[in-house]
Design a protein around this motif. Structure first.
Motif, PDB file in Angstrom:
ATOM      1  N   LEU A 269       0.842  -1.193   0.000  1.00 19.10           N
ATOM      2  CA  LEU A 269       0.000   0.000   0.000  1.00 19.10           C
ATOM      3  C   LEU A 269       0.879   1.247   0.000  1.00 19.10           C
ATOM      4  O   LEU A 269       1.954   1.258   0.604  1.00 19.10           O
ATOM      5  CB  LEU A 269      -0.892   0.028   1.242  1.00 19.10           C
ATOM      6  N   SER A 270       0.411   2.298  -0.650  1.00 16.11           N
ATOM      7  CA  SER A 270       1.127   3.567  -0.615  1.00 16.11           C
ATOM      8  C   SER A 270       1.129   4.114   0.807  1.00 16.11           C
ATOM      9  O   SER A 270       0.323   3.721   1.656  1.00 16.11           O
ATOM     10  CB  SER A 270       0.454   4.568  -1.565  1.00 16.11           C
ATOM     11  N   GLU A 271       2.045   5.035   1.073  1.00 14.19           N
ATOM     12  CA  GLU A 271       2.196   5.584   2.415  1.00 14.19           C
ATOM     13  C   GLU A 271       0.961   6.409   2.818  1.00 14.19           C
ATOM     14  O   GLU A 271       0.331   7.043   1.973  1.00 14.19           O
ATOM     15  CB  GLU A 271       3.434   6.479   2.485  1.00 14.19           C
ATOM     16  N   PRO A 272       0.601   6.417   4.121  1.00 13.92           N
ATOM     17  CA  PRO A 272      -0.533   7.229   4.574  1.00 13.92           C
ATOM     18  C   PRO A 272      -0.289   8.717   4.372  1.00 13.92           C
ATOM     19  O   PRO A 272       0.847   9.179   4.400  1.00 13.92           O
ATOM     20  CB  PRO A 272      -0.634   6.892   6.068  1.00 13.92           C
ATOM     21  N   ASN A 273      -1.365   9.467   4.152  1.00 19.40           N
ATOM     22  CA  ASN A 273      -1.282  10.918   4.064  1.00 19.40           C
ATOM     23  C   ASN A 273      -1.386  11.568   5.433  1.00 19.40           C
ATOM     24  O   ASN A 273      -0.991  12.724   5.616  1.00 19.40           O
ATOM     25  CB  ASN A 273      -2.412  11.476   3.189  1.00 19.40           C
ATOM     26  N   ARG A 274      -1.942  10.834   6.393  1.00 22.52           N
ATOM     27  CA  ARG A 274      -2.239  11.402   7.710  1.00 22.52           C
ATOM     28  C   ARG A 274      -1.649  10.547   8.816  1.00 22.52           C
ATOM     29  O   ARG A 274      -1.591   9.321   8.697  1.00 22.52           O
ATOM     30  CB  ARG A 274      -3.764  11.513   7.896  1.00 22.52           C
ATOM     31  N   ARG A 275      -1.238  11.208   9.882  1.00 21.14           N
ATOM     32  CA  ARG A 275      -0.694  10.482  11.024  1.00 21.14           C
ATOM     33  C   ARG A 275      -1.786   9.861  11.880  1.00 21.14           C
ATOM     34  O   ARG A 275      -1.590   8.836  12.522  1.00 21.14           O
ATOM     35  CB  ARG A 275       0.147  11.427  11.901  1.00 21.14           C
ATOM     36  N   ARG A 276      -2.945  10.508  11.903  1.00 21.58           N
ATOM     37  CA  ARG A 276      -4.031  10.039  12.765  1.00 21.58           C
ATOM     38  C   ARG A 276      -5.263   9.707  11.942  1.00 21.58           C
ATOM     39  O   ARG A 276      -5.492  10.285  10.880  1.00 21.58           O
ATOM     40  CB  ARG A 276      -4.386  11.108  13.802  1.00 21.58           C
ATOM     41  N   THR A 277      -6.054   8.795  12.464  1.00 22.73           N
ATOM     42  CA  THR A 277      -7.315   8.445  11.822  1.00 22.73           C
ATOM     43  C   THR A 277      -8.269   9.633  11.891  1.00 22.73           C
ATOM     44  O   THR A 277      -8.449  10.213  12.961  1.00 22.73           O
ATOM     45  CB  THR A 277      -7.957   7.230  12.525  1.00 22.73           C
ATOM     46  N   PRO A 278      -8.889  10.038  10.767  1.00 15.99           N
ATOM     47  CA  PRO A 278      -9.817  11.180  10.789  1.00 15.99           C
ATOM     48  C   PRO A 278     -10.989  10.941  11.747  1.00 15.99           C
ATOM     49  O   PRO A 278     -11.355   9.791  12.035  1.00 15.99           O
ATOM     50  CB  PRO A 278     -10.301  11.262   9.341  1.00 15.99           C
ATOM     51  N   ALA A 279     -11.554  12.030  12.250  1.00 15.34           N
ATOM     52  CA  ALA A 279     -12.704  11.940  13.150  1.00 15.34           C
ATOM     53  C   ALA A 279     -13.834  11.174  12.480  1.00 15.34           C
ATOM     54  O   ALA A 279     -14.087  11.319  11.286  1.00 15.34           O
ATOM     55  CB  ALA A 279     -13.176  13.343  13.528  1.00 15.34           C
ATOM     56  N   GLY A 280     -14.501  10.346  13.288  1.00 13.64           N
ATOM     57  CA  GLY A 280     -15.626   9.571  12.775  1.00 13.64           C
ATOM     58  C   GLY A 280     -15.266   8.162  12.374  1.00 13.64           C
ATOM     59  O   GLY A 280     -16.150   7.371  12.022  1.00 13.64           O
ATOM     60  N   PHE A 281     -13.962   7.814  12.411  1.00 18.00           N
ATOM     61  CA  PHE A 281     -13.523   6.466  12.063  1.00 18.00           C
ATOM     62  C   PHE A 281     -12.933   5.774  13.287  1.00 18.00           C
ATOM     63  O   PHE A 281     -12.142   6.378  14.037  1.00 18.00           O
ATOM     64  CB  PHE A 281     -12.475   6.499  10.948  1.00 18.00           C
ATOM     65  N   ASP A 282     -13.287   4.533  13.493  1.00 15.59           N
ATOM     66  CA  ASP A 282     -12.738   3.722  14.572  1.00 15.59           C
ATOM     67  C   ASP A 282     -11.313   3.311  14.187  1.00 15.59           C
ATOM     68  O   ASP A 282     -11.116   2.625  13.169  1.00 15.59           O
ATOM     69  CB  ASP A 282     -13.618   2.488  14.775  1.00 15.59           C
ATOM     70  N   PRO A 283     -10.296   3.707  14.965  1.00 14.55           N
ATOM     71  CA  PRO A 283      -8.908   3.381  14.608  1.00 14.55           C
ATOM     72  C   PRO A 283      -8.625   1.885  14.535  1.00 14.55           C
ATOM     73  O   PRO A 283      -7.628   1.476  13.924  1.00 14.55           O
ATOM     74  CB  PRO A 283      -8.088   4.030  15.735  1.00 14.55           C
ATOM     75  N   THR A 284      -9.499   1.070  15.132  1.00 14.32           N
ATOM     76  CA  THR A 284      -9.272  -0.385  15.120  1.00 14.32           C
ATOM     77  C   THR A 284     -10.058  -1.096  14.020  1.00 14.32           C
ATOM     78  O   THR A 284      -9.905  -2.307  13.842  1.00 14.32           O
ATOM     79  CB  THR A 284      -9.660  -0.982  16.485  1.00 14.32           C
TER      80      THR A 284
END
Length: 344
Positions: A269-284
Motif C-alpha cells: 500500500l502507498s504511504e498514509p497521508n495522515r498520522r491520525r485516523t480522521p474523526a468519525g472512524f474507529d482506529p481499530t
C-alpha cells in the motif's frame, strides 16, 4: 570480430528450443525454425537477412516504416514475410518472438515489439547519473528505445484491457495521457533530481484524467516492473465520496477483502497521508487503514521479465493487472458517485 547475421540468428533461436514444439527445419533450401510444424523464421544465407512470418498488415507496416524490406525471391513478393537485412539484437529478438507468437495463434499486438535493451540500460544509467548532461547525451536512445515503444505499448494494450478488464478504460498513447513526463517539475521541489529514472503509465476510467480518476498503473524501473491500481490523492467532493464509501460496511468489507489478498501476494500500500485516523472512524476498524490515506495505490514490484523486450510484454502485463482490477473498479464506482453529485 563483428557478429554475423547467421551467428546472431542461431544465438537468438537457441533459447526457443526450451519449447519442445520449436524445431529446426529447412524452407526453400534455407535453414528455418518451426513451431508445431508452422514456419515462423528463417535466415537468407545469401544476404544474412532475418526473415520472419507475420500478418500481412504487420509486414506492410514494418516496410512502410522503413523497419524491414519485402521478401521477394525471384521477384515474387511473400506478403506475410519481412526481411531485416542488418543484424540488430534487440530488434531481431523482438520480431523473432513476435513471429513465434503469431505462429502459435496468439493475439497480435499491433506495432509494439518490446522495449529496447538499450533503453532499459539508459534508465539504469540515468539512475546513476541523473543530470541534464547525461540525459541530453542519450536523448536519441530515450526516444527510440523507450518513448516510441511506450506509445506503441499503450496503443497495443488498450484494446486488450478494454476487452478483458473494463470497456471504459482509457489508454492514450501520448505524454499527458497514459504516459507521464520523464522530467521532474523542479519549480516547487528543487531538491528533487531533474529526471525520473523510470517510465510511468496509467490506464484510467472517467472524465477527470489519469491524475484524478482511478487507474491501473504501471512503472518500468531500471531493474523492476511495478503494477497496481489506485488514484492520486483526492480532494473536495471526490475525497468526500471516498470517505463516505469507507463508512459503508458492505463496500469496506469488499475492498478490504481484495486488498488483503493482494497484500498477502506481495503487494504494498502507498504511504498514509495522515498520522491520525480522521474523526468519525474507529482506529481499530478495517476502514482505518484507508481513512488515513486520501485515496491510495496498491502495487506489486516484480523483477523485469524477459518478455519486456518483446510483444509478449502486453500479455504479461494484462495477466498481472487482473488481480488489481477489482480495486480499480471499486474506486471507479466511488468516483461515479462524485460525478452524480456534481451533476445534480
Amino acid at each position: 570480430m563483428r557478429q554475423t547475421g547467421e551467428d546472431l540468428f542461431w544465438e537468438l533461436v537457441e533459447p526457443m528450443y526450451a519449447d519442445p514444439a520449436v524445431r529446426r527445419s529447412t524452407m526453400m533450401g534455407m535453414a528455418c525454425v518451426r513451431l508445431g510444424g508452422r514456419f515462423f523464421a528463417s535466415l537468407e544465407r545469401s544476404t544474412g537477412a532475418l526473415l520472419v512470418k507475420l500478418p500481412a498488415e504487420r509486414v506492410a507496416a514494418l516496410v512502410a516504416a522503413g523497419q524491414g524490406e519485402p521478401f521477394a525471391p525471384a521477384g515474387r513478393v511473400f506478403r506475410e514475410w519481412v526481411a531485416l537485412p542488418r543484424p540488430d539484437r534487440p530488434r531481431w529478438r523482438a520480431l523473432l518472438e513476435e513471429a513465434r507468437k503469431h505462429a502459435g495463434g496468439q493475439e497480435h499486438t499491433g506495432g509494439f515489439a518490446g522495449f529496447g535493451r538499450d533503453g532499459l540500460e539508459f534508465l539504469a544509467g540515468l539512475e546513476h547519473d541523473n543530470t541534464k548532461r547525461f540525459f541530453d547525451a542519450h536523448h536519441d536512445v530515450y526516444r527510440r528505445e523507450l518513448l516510441e515503444p511506450a506509445k506503441a505499448f499503450v496503443a497495443a494494450i488498450g484494446p486488450v484491457l478494454r476487452r478483458r478488464v473494463s470497456a471504459e478504460l482509457r489508454a492514450e498513447p501520448r505524454v499527458g495521457g497514459s504516459l507521464f513526463r520523464i522530467a521532474n517539475d523542479l519549480r516547487f521541489a528543487r531538491d528533487r533530481p531533474p529526471y525520473k529514472a523510470h517510465v510511468d503509465f496509467a490506464f484510467w476510467e472517467g472524465t477527470g484524467g489519469p491524475r484524478r480518476d482511478p487507474a491501473l498503473i504501471l512503472r518500468i524501473a531500471p531493474a523492476e516492473v511495478h503494477l497496481g491500481a489506485g488514484a492520486i490523492g483526492l480532494t473536495g467532493a471526490a475525497l468526500e465520496s471516498y470517505r463516505t464509501a469507507l463508512h459503508d460496511t458492505g463496500r469496506i468489507v469488499a475492498l478490504d477483502r481484495q486488498v488483503t489478498a493482494l497484500l498477502a501476494d506481495g503487494a504494498e500500500l502507498s504511504e498514509p497521508n495522515r498520522r491520525r485516523t480522521p474523526a468519525g472512524f474507529d482506529p481499530t476498524a478495517p476502514a482505518a487503514q484507508y481513512a488515513v490515506r486520501d485515496s491510495f495505490h496498491i502495487t506489486r514490484r516484480l523483477p523485469q521479465p524477459a518478455e519486456i523486450t518483446s510483444c509478449t510484454f502486453v500479455e504479461w502485463c494484462v495477466e498481472r493487472f487482473a488481480p488489481f482490477a477489482p480495486v480499480q473498479q471499486w474506486m471507479t464506482e466511488v468516483m461515479a458517485t462524485t460525478d452524480q453529485r456534481q451533476a445534480d
